[in-house]
Enzyme design. Structure first.
Site, short mmCIF file in Angstrom:
data_model
loop_
_atom_site.label_atom_id
_atom_site.label_comp_id
_atom_site.label_asym_id
_atom_site.label_seq_id
_atom_site.Cartn_x
_atom_site.Cartn_y
_atom_site.Cartn_z
CG ASP A 195 -1.71 1.24 1.39
OD1 ASP A 195 -2.34 1.64 0.40
OD2 ASP A 195 -1.69 1.83 2.48
CE LYS A 196 0.21 7.38 -2.67
NZ LYS A 196 0.39 8.44 -1.63
CB THR A 197 -1.59 6.57 1.90
OG1 THR A 197 -1.69 7.13 0.60
CG2 THR A 197 -1.74 7.67 2.94
CB THR A 232 -1.88 4.15 -3.94
OG1 THR A 232 -2.32 5.30 -3.21
CG2 THR A 232 -1.54 4.57 -5.36
N GLY A 233 -5.01 4.26 -3.57
CA GLY A 233 -6.21 4.97 -3.98
C GLY A 233 -5.89 6.38 -4.45
CE LYS A 270 -5.46 0.42 -1.68
NZ LYS A 270 -5.22 0.97 -0.31
CG ASP A 302 -2.80 1.53 7.03
OD1 ASP A 302 -3.64 0.62 6.87
OD2 ASP A 302 -3.00 2.70 6.66
CG ASP A 310 -4.19 -1.14 3.25
OD1 ASP A 310 -4.76 -0.63 2.29
OD2 ASP A 310 -3.24 -0.59 3.85
#
Length: 655
Positions: A342-344, A490-491, A518, A536, A540
């Protein structure tokens, strides 16, 4: 964990308040140490009597009866714990490794060779003691965690601090924690500030500064200031309590290899007994060969090959702030070939920072920042917080205005020095007839706000989510470990995803992904690879559940993160992920080494004993030696990652 009677090779676990060993006695805190001391007492007393029999024979050759009595008593004392656990096995209908040794000892007793029986039992009992101290890793780990938590606390009652039991604390109570003391509960600081050592939970080498409103966790240490804490979690609900549960769950679970050994263990003992009968028949009743065969055939080295390595690996992981729920997940980590991030909040900090200040002609950057932060000074929006942090860093003090008004999804307006000022989304300002001071290409990869004063734009400010500084290093380390693909979902907008992926070396990525998107991406990658998803643990959960191995970042204090993932990282340090892969592969290698050595040892020992090339005493000594070799080989895993933590500590001291 170890059984309180004898050999520790087969255990039943009841996941309640106490764990129960095969002999039906509860295993409570401190029980492991007590059992080990009890067996040591048997070994010392029996060993002394066996030695005494040799001394009597040497000093008083005519006192054979006294010498034999001493040898017999010593042999009985030494053999009793081993025979007792074999009886317990038989009572519950289990035929396991314990019976081999017990029958060998009984055969020695029947032959009247008490000294040999005593020496064999002595070395086997020493082996049992070593095993119990090594293999009861979960019990000792939990005991160490319990010692981190104080039993008493100073509770605020009617303005006075009253000493009381931690067990009596309730949610909402306020307690005082002095410098040098450990926190007994999870809580929120309501008064004071301090540095807190969280290494026991997160593995972080540096203390963390804490102030009013910050969370603290049970088992961590208050270093510098006296602080008051409001209780938010107690008992097993605390982060430390959940860590304790995860350690117990990990070390009482079994790897596929252990399950295979357990499955066929029931056939092993009857096979060895049949072989012993054939040996006795073809050797014309040579009981020495039979006794040697049963002693050397007890496959302690094989049975301990996996558990000792797992205990060492779990201990090393916990020291690094990596919590593994099930040892099967540790084994699986070595087979992962693709990571999806995941990015954020994972590859980035999930915290916006000002990336660019772009004023129009005639306006200075400091003037643009002052106007923006003066309007945003009362807002809690992420862009406002980023502006406030930057202004504080560069020494720009906001001007107090009036008529503040925040329009959700649009922006903020206020009067600053009597002039109407606006800070918000370009679309909002454009709808108000204000000409935008930028073009789309110029702001690609950034989130922006436009600043307007007296109906005219005076510039724009670009924001980016901060990429974690260790992210690129983590990707390089994973590639060095043989990971084929590192992907990102990522969103966030595709333009932002492109920028992040290029900076840290991501192979493939998807932007504008909803949670279902995802999951679909993970499912697609799983068609050709074993996939680990790193997130996180909060938003997710579907993707974590869809992956083969799920890793939750920054799980400290997060029930969702701890519950939703196979592996929980107690820090946000991405370098722990390559360490997990390294540890998994090292543990797999050590397990294979142990199994190969143990099997070769047993097979060679059986062959030598059948052909009369080994004595019972020598077999007992070799049995102990093989167990020690396996244990010490596994213990090497405990030091995995030490070089990384040393480097981190050195870097911290140099800062």
């Amino acid at each position: 964990m170890s059984c309180c009677c004898g050999h520790d090779h087969e255990h039943e676990h009841h996941h309640e308040d106490a764990t129960v060993c095969v002999c039906g006695q509860p295993m409570t805190e401190g029980a492991g140490h007590g059992r080990s001391m009890g067996r040591t007492s048997f070994a010392v007393a029996g060993g002394f009597l066996i030695l005494n029999s040799f001394i009597l024979e040497w000093l008083f050759p005519g006192q054979e009866f006294a010498s034999e009595i001493s040898a017999m008593l010593g042999a009985v004392i030494l053999a009793l714990p081993i025979i007792w656990v074999a009886i317990k096995d038989l009572r519950v209908g289990r035929v396991y490794m314990n019976e081999l040794v017990a029958m060998a000892l009984l055969a020695a007793f029947a032959g009247g060779v008490f000294r040999e029986a005593g020496i064999i039992a002595f070395f086997l009992l020493i082996t049992i003691i070593i095993e119990s101290r090594t293999a009861s890793g979960a019990q000792r780990s939990i005991e160490e965690l319990i010692r981190l938590t104080p039993h008493t606390a100073r509770k605020l009652v009617d303005g006075q601090y009253v000493e009381g039991e931690v067990l009596d604390l309730k949610l909402g109570d306020v307690i005082n924690v002095r410098p040098g003391e450990n926190f007994p509960i999870d809580g929120e600081i309501v008064s004071g500030q301090s540095a807190v050592n969280q290494a026991s939970i997160t593995g972080e080498s540096l203390p963390v500064d804490k102030g009013i409103g910050d969370e603290v966790y049970a088992g961590t240490m208050n270093l510098s200031g006296s602080i008051d804490v409001r209780v938010t979690k107690v008992g097993n609900d605390t982060t430390l309590g959940k860590v304790k549960e995860m350690i117990l769950a990990a070390e009482t679970s079994k790897t596929p290899m252990v399950r295979i050994i357990d499955k066929y263990a029931g056939f092993y003992t009857p096979t060895i007994l049949m072989l012993a009968t054939l040996t006795w028949w073809f050797s014309n009743g040579d009981m020495n060969r039979v006794i040697t065969l049963m002693v050397i055939a007890c496959p302690c080295a094989v049975v301990l090959a996996t558990p000792t390595a797992v205990v060492a690996a779990i201990a090393a992981a916990a020291r690094l702030g990596i919590l593994i729920k099930n040892v099967a997940h540790l084994e699986l980590a070595a087979k992962v070939r693709c990571f999806v991030f995941d990015k954020t909040g994972t590859l980035t900090k999930g915290e916006l920072e000002v990336a660019r200040l772009k004023p129009v002609d005639g306006i200075e950057p400091a003037e643009l920042l002052l106007a923006a932060v003066s309007v945003e000074t009362a807002s809690n929006h992420p862009t406002a917080l980023a502006l406030q942090r930057l202004a504080k860093e560069v020494g720009v003090s906001p001007v107090k205005g009036e008529a503040y008004k925040e329009l959700p999804g649009k922006g903020v307006e206020a009067k600053i020095n009597g002039v109407d000022c606006l800070v918000g989304r370009p679309a909002w300002l454009s709808s108000l007839g204000i000409a935008l001071p930028h073009d789309e290409k110029e702001v690609e990869g950034m989130s922006i706000v436009v600043v307007a004063r007296a109906g005219k734009a005076i510039g724009w400010i670009g924001f980016r989510d901060q990429i974690r500084p260790e992210a690129a290093e983590m990707v390089r380390s994973l590639k060095a470990e043989g990971i084929r693909q590192c992907s990102m979902v990522t969103g966030d907008r595709t333009a932002v995803a492109t920028m992040v992926a290029s900076k840290i070396g991501i192979d493939d990525f998807r932007g504008d992904c909803l949670p279902q998107g995802k999951v679909e991406y993970v499912e697609h990658v799983k068609e050709n690879n074993i996939v680990a998803f790193v997130g996180d643990g909060v938003n997710d959960a579907p993707a974590l559940a869809a992956s083969d191995l799920s890793i939750a970042m920054g799980a400290i204090g997060s029930d969702i993160a701890i519950n939703s993932a196979s592996v929980a990282l107690m820090t946000n340090d991405l370098r722990r992920i390559p360490l997990l892969i390294t540890l998994s592969r090292k543990s797999a290698s050590v397990i294979n080494q142990n199994l190969a050595f143990g099997m070769i040892f047993v097979i060679c020992g059986i062959v030598l004993s059948v052909f009369g090339q080994m004595t019972p005493i020598f077999a007992a000594i070799l049995h102990t030696l093989s167990t020690l070799i396996v244990i010490f080989n596994s213990a090497r895993l405990v030091r995995t990652g030490e070089e990384i933590t040393r480097a981190e500590n050195t870097a911290a001291r140099n800062r």
